[in-house]
Design a protein around this motif. Structure first.
Motif, mmCIF file in Angstrom:
data_model
loop_
_atom_site.group_PDB
_atom_site.id
_atom_site.type_symbol
_atom_site.label_atom_id
_atom_site.label_comp_id
_atom_site.label_asym_id
_atom_site.label_seq_id
_atom_site.Cartn_x
_atom_site.Cartn_y
_atom_site.Cartn_z
ATOM 1 N N LEU A 83 0.707 -1.005 0.259
ATOM 2 C CA LEU A 83 -0.045 0.007 0.106
ATOM 3 C C LEU A 83 0.871 1.287 0.021
ATOM 4 O O LEU A 83 0.312 2.288 -0.499
ATOM 5 C CB LEU A 83 -0.876 -0.015 1.155
ATOM 6 C CG LEU A 83 -1.975 -0.987 1.292
ATOM 7 C CD1 LEU A 83 -2.721 -0.979 2.523
ATOM 8 C CD2 LEU A 83 -2.919 -1.021 -0.099
ATOM 9 N N HIS A 84 2.041 1.254 0.416
ATOM 10 C CA HIS A 84 2.721 2.437 0.825
ATOM 11 C C HIS A 84 4.369 1.933 0.437
ATOM 12 O O HIS A 84 4.714 0.888 1.197
ATOM 13 C CB HIS A 84 2.704 2.934 2.138
ATOM 14 C CG HIS A 84 2.782 4.431 2.037
ATOM 15 N ND1 HIS A 84 1.712 5.091 2.068
ATOM 16 C CD2 HIS A 84 3.866 5.141 2.424
ATOM 17 C CE1 HIS A 84 2.197 6.539 2.202
ATOM 18 N NE2 HIS A 84 3.421 6.258 2.375
ATOM 19 N N ILE A 85 5.200 2.714 -0.237
ATOM 20 C CA ILE A 85 6.335 2.362 -0.428
ATOM 21 C C ILE A 85 7.236 3.500 -0.222
ATOM 22 O O ILE A 85 6.983 4.678 -0.515
ATOM 23 C CB ILE A 85 6.796 2.085 -2.087
ATOM 24 C CG1 ILE A 85 6.032 0.553 -2.442
ATOM 25 C CG2 ILE A 85 8.356 1.479 -2.261
ATOM 26 C CD1 ILE A 85 6.020 0.339 -3.768
ATOM 27 N N LYS A 86 8.386 3.521 0.772
ATOM 28 C CA LYS A 86 9.142 4.708 1.044
ATOM 29 C C LYS A 86 10.607 4.260 0.591
ATOM 30 O O LYS A 86 10.953 3.135 0.678
ATOM 31 C CB LYS A 86 9.129 4.877 2.565
ATOM 32 C CG LYS A 86 7.984 5.658 2.938
ATOM 33 C CD LYS A 86 8.223 6.048 4.701
ATOM 34 C CE LYS A 86 7.242 6.727 4.881
ATOM 35 N NZ LYS A 86 7.098 6.895 6.398
ATOM 36 N N ILE A 87 11.212 5.364 0.043
ATOM 37 C CA ILE A 87 12.649 5.355 -0.372
ATOM 38 C C ILE A 87 13.387 6.334 0.316
ATOM 39 O O ILE A 87 12.794 7.479 0.566
ATOM 40 C CB ILE A 87 12.956 5.393 -1.775
ATOM 41 C CG1 ILE A 87 12.249 6.590 -2.328
ATOM 42 C CG2 ILE A 87 12.331 3.973 -2.551
ATOM 43 C CD1 ILE A 87 12.862 6.942 -3.696
ATOM 44 N N MET A 88 14.470 6.240 0.626
ATOM 45 C CA MET A 88 15.505 7.322 0.875
ATOM 46 C C MET A 88 16.706 7.528 0.113
ATOM 47 O O MET A 88 17.681 7.121 0.104
ATOM 48 C CB MET A 88 16.080 6.923 2.637
ATOM 49 C CG MET A 88 14.990 6.646 3.486
ATOM 50 S SD MET A 88 14.380 7.876 4.139
ATOM 51 C CE MET A 88 15.436 8.696 5.156
ATOM 52 N N PRO A 89 16.426 8.548 -0.881
ATOM 53 C CA PRO A 89 17.447 9.090 -1.817
ATOM 54 C C PRO A 89 18.798 9.549 -1.113
ATOM 55 O O PRO A 89 18.334 10.463 -0.217
ATOM 56 C CB PRO A 89 17.076 9.781 -2.698
ATOM 57 C CG PRO A 89 15.687 10.196 -2.135
ATOM 58 C CD PRO A 89 15.251 9.392 -1.033
ATOM 59 N N SER A 90 19.858 8.970 -1.012
ATOM 60 C CA SER A 90 20.967 9.532 -0.660
ATOM 61 C C SER A 90 21.605 10.681 -1.353
ATOM 62 O O SER A 90 22.270 11.353 -0.569
ATOM 63 C CB SER A 90 21.935 8.351 -0.449
ATOM 64 O OG SER A 90 22.465 7.979 -1.804
ATOM 65 N N ASP A 91 21.314 10.952 -2.330
ATOM 66 C CA ASP A 91 21.671 12.064 -3.156
ATOM 67 C C ASP A 91 20.668 13.053 -3.779
ATOM 68 O O ASP A 91 19.823 12.328 -4.518
ATOM 69 C CB ASP A 91 22.725 11.512 -4.401
ATOM 70 C CG ASP A 91 23.127 12.789 -5.202
ATOM 71 O OD1 ASP A 91 22.883 13.963 -5.043
ATOM 72 O OD2 ASP A 91 24.239 12.535 -5.986
ATOM 73 N N GLU A 128 10.485 10.751 -8.719
ATOM 74 C CA GLU A 128 9.436 11.511 -9.193
ATOM 75 C C GLU A 128 8.802 10.978 -10.595
ATOM 76 O O GLU A 128 7.615 10.892 -10.650
ATOM 77 C CB GLU A 128 9.496 12.968 -9.186
ATOM 78 C CG GLU A 128 9.982 13.854 -8.074
ATOM 79 C CD GLU A 128 10.388 15.059 -7.979
ATOM 80 O OE1 GLU A 128 10.251 15.786 -7.094
ATOM 81 O OE2 GLU A 128 10.716 15.426 -8.949
ATOM 82 N N ARG A 129 9.565 10.707 -11.299
ATOM 83 C CA ARG A 129 9.169 9.964 -12.786
ATOM 84 C C ARG A 129 8.231 8.977 -12.534
ATOM 85 O O ARG A 129 7.423 8.533 -13.424
ATOM 86 C CB ARG A 129 10.398 9.671 -13.536
ATOM 87 C CG ARG A 129 10.892 11.138 -14.272
ATOM 88 C CD ARG A 129 11.771 10.722 -15.454
ATOM 89 N NE ARG A 129 12.866 9.656 -15.230
ATOM 90 C CZ ARG A 129 14.149 9.980 -14.805
ATOM 91 N NH1 ARG A 129 14.633 11.412 -15.541
ATOM 92 N NH2 ARG A 129 14.991 9.203 -14.983
ATOM 93 N N PHE A 130 8.399 8.074 -11.425
ATOM 94 C CA PHE A 130 7.903 6.948 -11.090
ATOM 95 C C PHE A 130 6.771 7.014 -10.148
ATOM 96 O O PHE A 130 6.114 6.093 -9.700
ATOM 97 C CB PHE A 130 8.695 5.734 -10.578
ATOM 98 C CG PHE A 130 9.640 5.425 -11.869
ATOM 99 C CD1 PHE A 130 9.371 4.431 -12.619
ATOM 100 C CD2 PHE A 130 10.965 5.898 -11.769
ATOM 101 C CE1 PHE A 130 10.122 4.016 -13.728
ATOM 102 C CE2 PHE A 130 11.739 5.422 -12.903
ATOM 103 C CZ PHE A 130 11.561 4.544 -13.895
ATOM 104 N N GLY A 131 6.298 8.520 -9.752
ATOM 105 C CA GLY A 131 5.301 8.783 -9.055
ATOM 106 C C GLY A 131 5.603 8.884 -7.555
ATOM 107 O O GLY A 131 4.677 9.315 -6.684
ATOM 108 N N GLU A 151 7.637 8.795 -1.072
ATOM 109 C CA GLU A 151 6.772 8.127 -0.833
ATOM 110 C C GLU A 151 6.059 7.928 -2.113
ATOM 111 O O GLU A 151 5.869 8.634 -2.721
ATOM 112 C CB GLU A 151 5.828 8.309 0.272
ATOM 113 C CG GLU A 151 6.490 8.648 1.415
ATOM 114 C CD GLU A 151 5.487 9.120 2.647
ATOM 115 O OE1 GLU A 151 4.276 9.253 2.461
ATOM 116 O OE2 GLU A 151 5.890 9.407 3.744
ATOM 117 N N LEU A 152 5.612 6.468 -2.349
ATOM 118 C CA LEU A 152 4.662 6.235 -3.538
ATOM 119 C C LEU A 152 3.306 5.682 -2.678
ATOM 120 O O LEU A 152 3.365 4.508 -2.054
ATOM 121 C CB LEU A 152 5.162 5.190 -4.435
ATOM 122 C CG LEU A 152 4.516 4.658 -5.508
ATOM 123 C CD1 LEU A 152 3.915 5.835 -6.401
ATOM 124 C CD2 LEU A 152 5.014 3.694 -6.287
#
Length: 47
Positions: free
Chosen positions: A12-20, A28-31, A42-43
């Motif tokens: 239901l929810h996906i979080k990522i932590m971009p290091s750069d 953002e291109r993937f939502g 978050e997505l």
């Protein structure tokens, strides 16, 4: 990225932590969107 998102499409929810910060437009291109006052993106699959 498309293969990863396909694998986790049931989440239901996906979080990522971009290091750069320069990689933010890529996600953002993937939502993904910035979440709150922190660096995670978050997505929300419920939308």
């Amino acid at each position: 990225m498309e293969r990863i998102l396909e694998k986790y499409r049931h989440m239901l929810h996906i979080k990522i932590m971009p290091s750069d910060p320069k990689t933010v437009p890529f996600y953002e291109r993937f939502g993904f969107v910035a979440g709150g006052n922190y660096t995670a993106m978050e997505l929300n699959q419920m939308q």
